[in-house]
Motif scaffolding. Sequence first.
Motif, PDB file in Angstrom:
ATOM      1  N   TRP A   1       4.402  -8.501  -1.173  1.00  0.00           N
ATOM      2  CA  TRP A   1       3.484  -7.436  -0.735  1.00  0.00           C
ATOM      3  C   TRP A   1       4.131  -6.498   0.287  1.00  0.00           C
ATOM      4  CZ3 TRP A   1      -0.937  -6.149  -3.047  1.00  0.00           C
ATOM      5  CH2 TRP A   1      -1.582  -7.114  -3.855  1.00  0.00           C
ATOM      6  N   SER A   2       5.216  -6.962   0.933  1.00  0.00           N
ATOM      7  CA  SER A   2       5.881  -6.081   1.911  1.00  0.00           C
ATOM      8  C   SER A   2       6.509  -4.875   1.223  1.00  0.00           C
ATOM      9  CB  SER A   2       6.974  -6.864   2.662  1.00  0.00           C
ATOM     10  OG  SER A   2       8.038  -7.204   1.782  1.00  0.00           O
ATOM     11  N   LYS A   3       6.618  -4.956  -0.113  1.00  0.00           N
ATOM     12  CA  LYS A   3       7.196  -3.845  -0.881  1.00  0.00           C
ATOM     13  C   LYS A   3       6.110  -3.038  -1.623  1.00  0.00           C
ATOM     14  CE  LYS A   3      11.853  -5.650  -1.299  1.00  0.00           C
ATOM     15  NZ  LYS A   3      12.189  -7.061  -1.654  1.00  0.00           N
ATOM     16  N   VAL A   4       4.852  -3.323  -1.269  1.00  0.00           N
ATOM     17  CA  VAL A   4       3.744  -2.636  -1.938  1.00  0.00           C
ATOM     18  C   VAL A   4       3.057  -1.689  -0.951  1.00  0.00           C
ATOM     19  CG1 VAL A   4       1.532  -2.924  -3.129  1.00  0.00           C
ATOM     20  CG2 VAL A   4       3.365  -4.612  -3.465  1.00  0.00           C
ATOM     21  N   VAL A   5       2.779  -0.466  -1.415  1.00  0.00           N
ATOM     22  CA  VAL A   5       1.927   0.430  -0.611  1.00  0.00           C
ATOM     23  C   VAL A   5       0.599   0.591  -1.341  1.00  0.00           C
ATOM     24  CG1 VAL A   5       2.965   2.511  -1.628  1.00  0.00           C
ATOM     25  CG2 VAL A   5       1.706   2.694   0.497  1.00  0.00           C
ATOM     26  N   VAL A   6      -0.471   0.325  -0.624  1.00  0.00           N
ATOM     27  CA  VAL A   6      -1.828   0.446  -1.148  1.00  0.00           C
ATOM     28  C   VAL A   6      -2.413   1.742  -0.603  1.00  0.00           C
ATOM     29  CG1 VAL A   6      -4.147  -0.579  -1.074  1.00  0.00           C
ATOM     30  CG2 VAL A   6      -2.121  -2.063  -1.299  1.00  0.00           C
ATOM     31  N   ALA A   7      -2.987   2.566  -1.468  1.00  0.00           N
ATOM     32  CA  ALA A   7      -3.535   3.863  -1.021  1.00  0.00           C
ATOM     33  C   ALA A   7      -4.900   4.092  -1.659  1.00  0.00           C
ATOM     34  CB  ALA A   7      -2.587   4.999  -1.407  1.00  0.00           C
TER      35      ALA A   7
ATOM     36  N   GLY B   1      12.172  -1.438  -6.808  1.00  0.00           N
ATOM     37  CA  GLY B   1      12.292  -1.892  -5.421  1.00  0.00           C
ATOM     38  C   GLY B   1      11.026  -1.780  -4.599  1.00  0.00           C
ATOM     39  N   SER B   2       9.996  -1.142  -5.182  1.00  0.00           N
ATOM     40  CA  SER B   2       8.718  -1.027  -4.459  1.00  0.00           C
ATOM     41  C   SER B   2       7.612  -0.756  -5.476  1.00  0.00           C
ATOM     42  CB  SER B   2       8.779   0.109  -3.433  1.00  0.00           C
ATOM     43  OG  SER B   2       8.950   1.352  -4.121  1.00  0.00           O
ATOM     44  N   ALA B   3       6.353  -0.832  -5.014  1.00  0.00           N
ATOM     45  CA  ALA B   3       5.212  -0.598  -5.913  1.00  0.00           C
ATOM     46  C   ALA B   3       4.145   0.175  -5.158  1.00  0.00           C
ATOM     47  CB  ALA B   3       4.643  -1.921  -6.414  1.00  0.00           C
ATOM     48  N   SER B   4       3.451   1.037  -5.888  1.00  0.00           N
ATOM     49  CA  SER B   4       2.352   1.800  -5.268  1.00  0.00           C
ATOM     50  C   SER B   4       1.067   1.508  -6.050  1.00  0.00           C
ATOM     51  CB  SER B   4       2.655   3.299  -5.274  1.00  0.00           C
ATOM     52  OG  SER B   4       3.138   3.696  -6.537  1.00  0.00           O
ATOM     53  N   PHE B   5      -0.002   1.242  -5.323  1.00  0.00           N
ATOM     54  CA  PHE B   5      -1.252   0.749  -5.914  1.00  0.00           C
ATOM     55  C   PHE B   5      -2.401   1.593  -5.376  1.00  0.00           C
ATOM     56  CE2 PHE B   5      -4.498  -1.626  -7.605  1.00  0.00           C
ATOM     57  CZ  PHE B   5      -4.907  -2.791  -6.980  1.00  0.00           C
ATOM     58  N   LEU B   6      -3.011   2.414  -6.241  1.00  0.00           N
ATOM     59  CA  LEU B   6      -4.133   3.269  -5.842  1.00  0.00           C
ATOM     60  C   LEU B   6      -5.428   2.502  -6.077  1.00  0.00           C
ATOM     61  CD1 LEU B   6      -2.945   6.596  -7.557  1.00  0.00           C
ATOM     62  CD2 LEU B   6      -2.406   5.741  -5.242  1.00  0.00           C
ATOM     63  N   VAL B   7      -6.262   2.400  -5.047  1.00  0.00           N
ATOM     64  CA  VAL B   7      -7.421   1.508  -5.121  1.00  0.00           C
ATOM     65  C   VAL B   7      -8.733   2.282  -4.901  1.00  0.00           C
ATOM     66  CG1 VAL B   7      -6.147  -0.561  -4.438  1.00  0.00           C
ATOM     67  CG2 VAL B   7      -7.142   0.883  -2.669  1.00  0.00           C
TER      68      VAL B   7
ATOM     69  N   ALA C   1       0.533  -8.079   4.146  1.00  0.00           N
ATOM     70  CA  ALA C   1       1.873  -7.526   4.395  1.00  0.00           C
ATOM     71  C   ALA C   1       2.067  -6.145   3.754  1.00  0.00           C
ATOM     72  CB  ALA C   1       2.935  -8.476   3.856  1.00  0.00           C
ATOM     73  N   ALA C   2       1.115  -5.729   2.936  1.00  0.00           N
ATOM     74  CA  ALA C   2       1.252  -4.425   2.268  1.00  0.00           C
ATOM     75  C   ALA C   2       1.054  -3.284   3.256  1.00  0.00           C
ATOM     76  CB  ALA C   2       0.223  -4.309   1.139  1.00  0.00           C
ATOM     77  N   ARG C   3       1.691  -2.143   2.972  1.00  0.00           N
ATOM     78  CA  ARG C   3       1.447  -0.924   3.749  1.00  0.00           C
ATOM     79  C   ARG C   3       0.187  -0.267   3.186  1.00  0.00           C
ATOM     80  NH1 ARG C   3       3.890   4.281   3.759  1.00  0.00           N
ATOM     81  NH2 ARG C   3       5.210   3.745   1.970  1.00  0.00           N
ATOM     82  N   PHE C   4      -0.537   0.434   4.027  1.00  0.00           N
ATOM     83  CA  PHE C   4      -1.790   1.066   3.588  1.00  0.00           C
ATOM     84  C   PHE C   4      -1.803   2.535   3.977  1.00  0.00           C
ATOM     85  CE2 PHE C   4      -6.064   1.485   2.302  1.00  0.00           C
ATOM     86  CZ  PHE C   4      -6.735   2.225   3.264  1.00  0.00           C
TER      87      PHE C   4
END
Length: 237
Positions: free
Chosen positions: A60-66, A34-40, A96-99
Motif C-alpha cells: 500500500w505504500s506504493k498506492v495513491v488513493v484519490a 512501480g506504483s498504483a493509483s486508485f480513484l474511490v 500506508a497508502a497516500r491519499f
Amino acid sequence: MAAVEYCFNERQSLVTAVVHHISELLNEAIIERGSASFLVSGGSSPQAVYEALAERQLDWSKVVVALVDERWVTQEHAASNEAFIRRSLLQSCAAAARFIGMKTAAHSAEAGLQDCETWFAALPPKADVCLLGMGSDGHTASLFPYGAGLAHAMSSGDARCAVIHAQQSEVTGAHTERMSLTLPYLLAARQRILLITGSEKYAVYCAAKASSDFMSTPVSAVLNTDVDVDVDVYWAP
Ligand SMILES: O=C(O)[C@H](O)[C@@H](O)[C@H](O)[C@H](O)COP(=O)(O)O
C-alpha cells in the motif's frame, strides 16, 4: 468499449469478487509501473469493499488513493467522503497508502478548484483503477443530471476536477455543492468498475446503457462513450 456485467446472487459474493479484482489490478500496476493509483467513490455501496480491501496484503505504500468526488464539507461533517474513505479504507494494511482529497480550506468549491486541480496533477494521466457508484437518479461521481457545471465537467479537455451544483433531490440531500472528477479523467482510467446493488439501480443502469442523453443520465456517458476499455459492472440484489 462495452459494459461487462458480473451479477451475483447476494452481496457478500459481490464484495469478495470486487475486492479480489481491485487487489489484482493494484498489484499488477505496482509490478508493472512501480506504483498504483486508485480513484474511490463515496456513498454507502462500497463500504464493505473498502473495509475488506484495507486488510489485503498489498504494498500500500506504493498506492495513491484519490477521491472521485466530494461534498463541499469539512472532514468533521457526517457527509464528508474524505472522512468516509479514511474511516473505511485507509485503515490496517491500507493505512500506508497516500491519499489525495478534494476539500480545501476554501469556503466554496469554486474557490477551491485551482488547489484541487494542483493536487490531482500529481496523479498519472491514466489512473489504474476507478471505482464508481451510481445514484438512482443516474448520476455517477458528482456528475448529477442537469447539474450546473455538468456540461463543462463532461466536455473534453485536460481539467481533472470540476465544480458541480446539483439540483437538490432526495439523492443529493442538502449537499448540492460538489467537486467531481471530470468525465475525461474518469474515462481515461485503465479500469473502471461500476458497483451497484438492488433492483431499482439495475433498472436505472439498464436504461442508462440504452441512453445517449448524457445530461439526463450522466452514468450513460461512462457506459457508452467510445473508449478502448470496457467498464466492469458488478451487481447484486
Ligand atoms: O459522493 C457521493 O455520493 C458518491 O461519490 C456518489 O457518486 C455515489 O457513488 C453514488 O451516490 C451512489 O451512492 P450509494 O452507493 O450510497 O448508493
